[in-house]
Design a protein around this motif. Structure first.
Motif, PDB file in Angstrom:
ATOM      1  N   ARG A   1      -7.483  -3.913   9.879  1.00  0.00           N
ATOM      2  CA  ARG A   1      -6.809  -5.127  10.338  1.00  0.00           C
ATOM      3  C   ARG A   1      -7.834  -6.233  10.619  1.00  0.00           C
ATOM      4  O   ARG A   1      -7.622  -7.387  10.248  1.00  0.00           O
TER       5      ARG A   1
ATOM      6  N   THR B   1      -1.868  -6.936   7.028  1.00  0.00           N
ATOM      7  CA  THR B   1      -1.794  -6.657   8.465  1.00  0.00           C
ATOM      8  C   THR B   1      -0.401  -6.170   8.858  1.00  0.00           C
ATOM      9  O   THR B   1      -0.268  -5.273   9.692  1.00  0.00           O
ATOM     10  N   GLU B   2       0.623  -6.721   8.255  1.00  0.00           N
ATOM     11  CA  GLU B   2       1.984  -6.274   8.569  1.00  0.00           C
ATOM     12  C   GLU B   2       2.242  -4.864   8.034  1.00  0.00           C
ATOM     13  O   GLU B   2       2.897  -4.061   8.697  1.00  0.00           O
TER      14      GLU B   2
ATOM     15  N   HIS C   1      -7.179   1.818  11.300  1.00  0.00           N
ATOM     16  CA  HIS C   1      -6.268   0.687  11.108  1.00  0.00           C
ATOM     17  C   HIS C   1      -6.789  -0.565  11.817  1.00  0.00           C
ATOM     18  O   HIS C   1      -6.666  -1.671  11.293  1.00  0.00           O
TER      19      HIS C   1
ATOM     20  N   GLN D   1       0.777  -2.386  10.376  1.00  0.00           N
ATOM     21  CA  GLN D   1       1.637  -2.209  11.553  1.00  0.00           C
ATOM     22  C   GLN D   1       2.866  -1.376  11.233  1.00  0.00           C
ATOM     23  O   GLN D   1       3.260  -0.507  12.006  1.00  0.00           O
TER      24      GLN D   1
ATOM     25  N   ARG E   1      -3.777 -14.513  13.400  1.00  0.00           N
ATOM     26  CA  ARG E   1      -4.573 -13.732  14.350  1.00  0.00           C
ATOM     27  C   ARG E   1      -3.823 -13.583  15.671  1.00  0.00           C
ATOM     28  O   ARG E   1      -3.758 -12.487  16.231  1.00  0.00           O
TER      29      ARG E   1
ATOM     30  N   VAL F   1      -0.994 -11.016  15.126  1.00  0.00           N
ATOM     31  CA  VAL F   1      -1.451  -9.643  14.942  1.00  0.00           C
ATOM     32  C   VAL F   1      -2.008  -9.079  16.257  1.00  0.00           C
ATOM     33  O   VAL F   1      -1.834  -7.888  16.539  1.00  0.00           O
TER      34      VAL F   1
ATOM     35  N   LEU G   1      -8.044  -9.875   8.849  1.00  0.00           N
ATOM     36  CA  LEU G   1      -8.010 -11.113   9.638  1.00  0.00           C
ATOM     37  C   LEU G   1      -9.236 -11.977   9.385  1.00  0.00           C
ATOM     38  O   LEU G   1      -9.128 -13.204   9.317  1.00  0.00           O
TER      39      LEU G   1
END
Length: 77
Positions: free
Chosen positions: A53, A23-24, A49, A27, A70, A73, A57
């Protein structure tokens, strides 16, 4: 039996950590794209994306429910 439980815990931790990293990285990719383009990434990329993502999650929540991942994000733009 104890060793099996320890192994399962370790795998849960690793799955969660990989979801965090994923997830990072998504981003970071979006932010870098915006900086380089001097504009928001294409809508198709943002949509893809968002789906990626959400999958990461869901995986993280399945193996480590109740973490801050969660919530964190969801604050990303």
């Amino acid at each position: 039996m104890q060793q099996d439980e320890e192994l399962k815990e370790m795998l849960r931790d690793l799955i969660w950590l990989n979801a965090l990293i994923a997830t990072e990285l998504i981003q970071i990719t979006e932010n870098t794209s915006e900086i380089l383009r001097l504009a928001a990434p294409p809508a198709s990329c943002i949509a893809e994306h968002t789906a990626l993502r959400a999958t990461a999650l869901d995986i993280a929540d399945r193996y480590r429910p109740g973490t801050m991942l969660r919530q964190h994000v969801e604050k990303h733009r």
